[in-house]
Design a protein around this motif. Structure first.
Motif, PDB file in Angstrom:
ATOM      1  N   ALA A  75       0.812  -1.223   0.000  1.00  0.00           N
ATOM      2  CA  ALA A  75       0.000   0.000   0.000  1.00  0.00           C
ATOM      3  C   ALA A  75       0.845   1.273   0.000  1.00  0.00           C
ATOM      4  O   ALA A  75       0.687   2.118  -0.894  1.00  0.00           O
ATOM      5  CB  ALA A  75      -0.984  -0.029   1.174  1.00  0.00           C
ATOM      6  N   VAL A  95      -4.370   5.387  -0.501  1.00  0.00           N
ATOM      7  CA  VAL A  95      -4.709   3.970  -0.662  1.00  0.00           C
ATOM      8  C   VAL A  95      -5.133   3.380   0.679  1.00  0.00           C
ATOM      9  O   VAL A  95      -4.916   3.979   1.742  1.00  0.00           O
ATOM     10  CB  VAL A  95      -3.498   3.173  -1.207  1.00  0.00           C
ATOM     11  CG1 VAL A  95      -3.098   3.645  -2.592  1.00  0.00           C
ATOM     12  CG2 VAL A  95      -2.309   3.267  -0.245  1.00  0.00           C
ATOM     13  N   GLU A  96      -5.717   2.187   0.616  1.00  0.00           N
ATOM     14  CA  GLU A  96      -6.047   1.408   1.813  1.00  0.00           C
ATOM     15  C   GLU A  96      -5.674  -0.048   1.584  1.00  0.00           C
ATOM     16  O   GLU A  96      -5.927  -0.592   0.499  1.00  0.00           O
ATOM     17  CB  GLU A  96      -7.537   1.487   2.141  1.00  0.00           C
ATOM     18  CG  GLU A  96      -8.008   2.845   2.628  1.00  0.00           C
ATOM     19  CD  GLU A  96      -9.505   2.887   2.874  1.00  0.00           C
ATOM     20  OE1 GLU A  96      -9.960   3.829   3.552  1.00  0.00           O
ATOM     21  OE2 GLU A  96     -10.222   1.981   2.386  1.00  0.00           O
ATOM     22  N   ALA A  97      -5.095  -0.675   2.600  1.00  0.00           N
ATOM     23  CA  ALA A  97      -4.707  -2.080   2.515  1.00  0.00           C
ATOM     24  C   ALA A  97      -5.815  -2.972   3.058  1.00  0.00           C
ATOM     25  O   ALA A  97      -6.419  -2.667   4.091  1.00  0.00           O
ATOM     26  CB  ALA A  97      -3.419  -2.317   3.291  1.00  0.00           C
ATOM     27  N   VAL A 150      -5.180  -3.747  -2.472  1.00  0.00           N
ATOM     28  CA  VAL A 150      -5.050  -2.359  -2.034  1.00  0.00           C
ATOM     29  C   VAL A 150      -6.045  -1.516  -2.826  1.00  0.00           C
ATOM     30  O   VAL A 150      -6.021  -1.511  -4.061  1.00  0.00           O
ATOM     31  CB  VAL A 150      -3.620  -1.830  -2.261  1.00  0.00           C
ATOM     32  CG1 VAL A 150      -3.524  -0.361  -1.852  1.00  0.00           C
ATOM     33  CG2 VAL A 150      -2.613  -2.667  -1.490  1.00  0.00           C
TER      34      VAL A 150
END
Length: 256
Positions: A75, A95-97, A150
């Protein structure tokens, strides 16, 4: 950026501004003897991370090995990288994991017709519809069978602004154009048919290498109130620092 650090879970009036102070100030005369000074908000930079050479044809498509790591490591490494489709180039700014055994990850449902790409090899796209309206672009992480990805939450426009505006139906170059995951899919002209598309082969949608940001921010992910508390509070959201091209809420983001 050095080797990616794993982040633990947590959960007086101003004086008038002189007209000679900066170029982004404008002084207007008033009926009084003193001038009325008005601050004009500067336009946001289109590229959040400076790119020394904008010759995209000479930029490198990231190799398959780049993606074969934990989503939590991938990410932050995606920040500053470039998504290219046709004449549109976007720089990833937020972003996000989503990881295995994560109660907010689509992989928790197992392999279905919709989620099968999440369990594929890292480096492919996972595209789904949110509420039947918003096309959400995710980049699959890790080895085949793991089930991690992600989510691309926000970007900054680098090229193809006219095409982006046409697809978005917004004639603006302000951050509202690309701050939010549904806006990214729309700006790139994606549909769920792009799910499982390979990002490391030329043509279609590609991910290009570009400089990493000097500073980043971290915080909890957005809109996952249904998940377990430990996952709601996990600091698995990453953003480029010192840029306007990130989505709300911004007050939950902080330096690592």
């Amino acid at each position: 950026m050095n080797k990616t650090q794993r982040f633990k879970r947590v959960a007086k009036p101003k004086l008038p501004i002189s007209s000679t102070q900066a170029d982004d100030h404008e002084t207007r005369p008033s009926n009084r003897s003193k001038a009325l000074t008005i601050r004009v908000k500067p336009k946001p930079k289109l590229n959040a991370v400076p790119i020394p050479d904008l010759s995209f044809d000479r930029m490198t498509i990231l190799s398959p090995d780049f993606y074969q790591i934990d989503a939590l490591d991938l990410a932050p490494r995606l920040l500053g990288k470039l998504l290219r489709r046709d004449d549109v180039v976007l720089q990833i700014t937020e972003v996000e994991a989503y990881r295995p055994n994560d109660s907010a990850c689509h992989g928790r449902f197992g392999i279905t017709a919709r989620t099968a790409p999440v369990f594929g090899r890292g480096g492919h796209a996972y595209v789904y519809l949110c509420y039947g309206l918003h096309t959400m672009l995710n980049i699959v992480a890790d080895k085949e069978g793991v089930g991690a990805a992600v989510l691309i939450r926000s970007c900054a426009p680098i090229a193809g602004l006219g095409t982006i505006q046409q697809r978005r139906g917004r004639e603006t170059d302000k951050p509202v154009l690309l701050t939010g995951p549904g806006k990214i899919g729309q700006a790139l002209g994606l549909s769920t048919e792009w799910s499982n598309h390979c990002l490391y082969t030329p043509g279609g949608l590609e991910l290009l290498d570009a400089p990493e940001p000097e500073k980043i921010l971290i915080g909890p992910r957005v809109g996952i109130e249904y998940a377990l508390p430990e996952h709601v509070n996990a600091l698995w959201r990453f953003a480029v620092a010192d840029t306007a091209w990130i989505s709300a809420p911004k007050n939950t983001l902080r330096p690592p």
